[in-house]
Every structure is written in C-alpha cells, then in structure tokens.
Design a protein around this motif. Structure first.
Motif, short mmCIF file in Angstrom:
data_model
loop_
_atom_site.label_atom_id
_atom_site.label_comp_id
_atom_site.label_asym_id
_atom_site.label_seq_id
_atom_site.Cartn_x
_atom_site.Cartn_y
_atom_site.Cartn_z
N LEU A 1 0.82 -1.22 0.00
CA LEU A 1 0.00 0.00 0.00
C LEU A 1 0.86 1.26 0.00
CD1 LEU A 1 -2.84 -1.08 2.44
CD2 LEU A 1 -3.01 -0.74 -0.04
N ALA A 2 1.98 1.22 0.72
CA ALA A 2 2.88 2.37 0.73
C ALA A 2 3.48 2.61 -0.65
CB ALA A 2 3.99 2.17 1.77
N LEU A 3 3.84 1.54 -1.32
CA LEU A 3 4.36 1.66 -2.67
C LEU A 3 3.30 2.29 -3.59
CD1 LEU A 3 6.53 1.01 -4.83
CD2 LEU A 3 5.39 -1.19 -5.12
N LEU A 4 2.07 1.80 -3.51
CA LEU A 4 0.99 2.34 -4.34
C LEU A 4 0.70 3.80 -4.01
CD1 LEU A 4 -1.48 -0.66 -4.45
CD2 LEU A 4 -0.01 0.19 -6.29
N VAL B 1 4.97 1.46 14.07
CA VAL B 1 4.50 0.54 15.10
C VAL B 1 5.08 -0.86 14.88
CG1 VAL B 1 2.43 -0.64 15.96
CG2 VAL B 1 2.42 1.82 15.64
N MET B 2 5.08 -1.32 13.64
CA MET B 2 5.65 -2.64 13.36
C MET B 2 7.15 -2.67 13.66
SD MET B 2 3.66 -4.11 10.02
CE MET B 2 4.29 -2.85 8.93
N GLY B 3 7.84 -1.59 13.35
CA GLY B 3 9.28 -1.53 13.64
C GLY B 3 9.55 -1.51 15.13
N ALA C 1 2.58 5.23 7.38
CA ALA C 1 3.84 5.55 8.08
C ALA C 1 3.73 5.20 9.56
CB ALA C 1 4.19 7.02 7.90
N LEU C 2 2.57 5.47 10.15
CA LEU C 2 2.37 5.10 11.55
C LEU C 2 2.39 3.58 11.74
CD1 LEU C 2 -0.31 7.73 12.64
CD2 LEU C 2 2.09 7.61 13.37
N TRP D 1 9.17 7.82 10.42
CA TRP D 1 8.80 9.13 10.94
C TRP D 1 9.03 10.21 9.90
CZ3 TRP D 1 5.57 8.70 14.59
CH2 TRP D 1 5.64 7.63 15.48
N ALA D 2 10.04 10.05 9.08
CA ALA D 2 10.24 10.98 7.96
C ALA D 2 9.12 10.80 6.94
CB ALA D 2 11.60 10.74 7.31
N ALA D 3 8.69 9.57 6.72
CA ALA D 3 7.57 9.31 5.82
C ALA D 3 6.29 9.93 6.37
CB ALA D 3 7.39 7.81 5.62
N LEU D 4 6.13 9.93 7.69
CA LEU D 4 4.99 10.58 8.31
C LEU D 4 5.01 12.07 8.00
CD1 LEU D 4 2.56 10.45 10.32
CD2 LEU D 4 4.22 10.97 12.11
#
Length: 130
Positions: free
Chosen positions: A22-25, A121-123, A116-117, A76-79
């Motif tokens: 989904l992030a890629l899309l 969370v997964m990380g 991003a969140l 967090w940068a992606a956020l």
C-alpha cells in the motif's frame, strides 16, 4: 546472521507485506497524481508531488526492504511527507488550492500518514521482541 533472519521474518508477515504494498501504491500515486487528476499545469505542485512520492516510497520501503528494527525510524520521515502532502496545495508557492489538488493530496496524504504510523509501530514491535 540472526538479525538478518529476524528482519526477513518481520518483512514476510502478511501485515508487513500489505503495508509495504500500500505504501508503494500511495507513493507512486502521489508521484503520478498531477497527470492522473489533471493538474500537471501547476509546475511547482507537480514537482513537489513527484519528489515527495518518490521519497515516501524510499522511506517506507526501508531503502529496499532493510530490517524493520533498523529502519523504522525512517517511517517518521515518511509521516512528515504525508503531513506535508496534505498541506502542500496551500503552502507551495502559487496557491494551488483547487478541488482536484485538495482532494488528491488530502486523501493520499491521509493514507500515507496511516501507513507511516503502521510502519513505525511494526518496527517498534520488532525491536521490543529482541
């Protein structure tokens, strides 16, 4: 070797694969959105969306699927990119606040913030399991 095995296990879960897909899309849509929704005539916003979309993909994919434990901080940068995407029609020079730009950027920006969140969370969960 153990760290590599843990990172491969973390990235092979269905949830992680769904978030990455989904992030890629979302990033690819943001990069192509000026041409998809028809506001490519706004040069500054077109370039902004193109760069932000590519950067979002790179940050959320962890620069080619690196371990979540080491790269979840990049989420967090992606956020920040997601939040900027939401406000871009108003803050990019030239005021590009048309209906198409607002809807496109706000919807994809909201999706980007959520993804991003989830990545963060997964990380963080992967780091706690160590």
């Amino acid at each position: 070797m153990a760290l590599r095995a843990r990172s491969e296990k973390a990235t092979s879960t269905p949830m992680a694969q769904a978030v990455e897909g989904l992030a890629l899309l979302a990033g690819l849509y943001l990069a192509a959105s000026p041409w998809i929704t028809g506001f490519s005539g706004f040069t500054a916003l077109t370039i902004t969306n193109l760069i932000a979309g590519i950067a979002f993909v790179l940050f959320t994919m962890g620069f080619v699927n690196s371990a979540y434990e080491r790269t979840h901080g990049m989420s967090w940068a992606a956020l920040g990119i997601g939040v900027f995407t939401i406000i871009a029609p108003w803050v990019v020079t030239g005021s590009f606040d048309t209906t198409r730009t607002i809807w496109s950027n706000c919807v994809v920006g909201g999706v980007m913030v959520c993804l991003a969140l989830l990545t963060a969370v997964m990380g963080a969960a992967g780091a706690r399991r160590r």
